[in-house]
Design a protein around this motif. Sequence first.
Motif, short mmCIF file in Angstrom:
data_model
loop_
_atom_site.label_atom_id
_atom_site.label_comp_id
_atom_site.label_asym_id
_atom_site.label_seq_id
_atom_site.Cartn_x
_atom_site.Cartn_y
_atom_site.Cartn_z
N THR A 1 42.62 43.41 31.67
CA THR A 1 41.26 42.93 32.35
C THR A 1 40.08 42.01 32.03
O THR A 1 39.08 42.51 32.78
CB THR A 1 40.42 44.47 31.06
N ASN A 2 39.88 41.48 31.19
CA ASN A 2 39.68 40.45 31.01
C ASN A 2 39.63 39.23 32.42
O ASN A 2 39.02 39.15 33.24
CB ASN A 2 39.56 39.28 29.92
N THR B 1 37.88 40.72 35.04
CA THR B 1 36.42 40.20 35.79
C THR B 1 35.89 39.51 35.93
O THR B 1 34.80 38.91 36.65
CB THR B 1 35.37 40.49 33.91
N HIS B 2 36.95 38.58 35.70
CA HIS B 2 37.28 36.65 36.26
C HIS B 2 37.29 37.42 37.51
O HIS B 2 36.28 36.17 38.09
CB HIS B 2 37.69 35.83 35.82
N ALA C 1 33.83 38.31 38.44
CA ALA C 1 32.03 37.15 38.50
C ALA C 1 32.95 35.57 38.41
O ALA C 1 31.48 35.40 38.81
CB ALA C 1 33.16 37.71 36.24
N VAL D 1 28.94 40.97 33.89
CA VAL D 1 30.82 40.47 33.99
C VAL D 1 31.69 40.08 33.17
O VAL D 1 32.48 40.54 32.42
CB VAL D 1 30.91 41.44 35.14
N GLN D 2 31.75 38.91 33.12
CA GLN D 2 31.94 37.61 32.91
C GLN D 2 32.28 37.56 31.01
O GLN D 2 32.94 37.60 30.48
CB GLN D 2 31.43 35.92 32.89
N GLY E 1 33.97 40.59 29.68
CA GLY E 1 35.34 40.36 29.72
C GLY E 1 36.03 39.94 28.38
O GLY E 1 37.21 40.41 27.75
#
Length: 162
Positions: free
Chosen positions: A21-22, A25-26, A29, A111-112, A115
Amino acid sequence: MLKPQTQALFDEYITAHQHPTNRLTHKVAIPLIVLHIVAMLDWVRLVPVPFLPGGSLTLAFVAWALASIWYLRADTKLGLIVSVATALCIPLGRLLPVWTVVAIALVGWLVQLAGHAVWEKKSPSFFTNLIHALVGPLFFVALLTGDYKLGAPAQGAAQVAK
């Protein structure tokens, strides 16, 4: 095949980006952050240069040129993709109202950081190694093109350590 130094940077970068998920997000982002940084740097006019779009050399052109040199040295193919995409942020940023660029900045960074805070539970890697601010876009392009595969052996790190 990636250069050993680039492979090592990617291998180091992925250690702070293990949670899927991180990484997702990247993917949202990083393009937003690159767009807003380039757009905001384009607001800083340095000197008049009539043949440049807009008639001025801006900080965005300088930053783009320096980053492009780094990207192309890291990997020619990936660097070309990132460099062209970043260059396209200059005219795109000029089309956007200031409030939109600011909103893009806020959304991109939230968002970044979410994450890392919510899913990864680690600080962004550029907090400890500032070069990772440049590595992020190159890394995600390498994932998209298949030039870097998650779970691949860290051969580059071993070669650089020699």
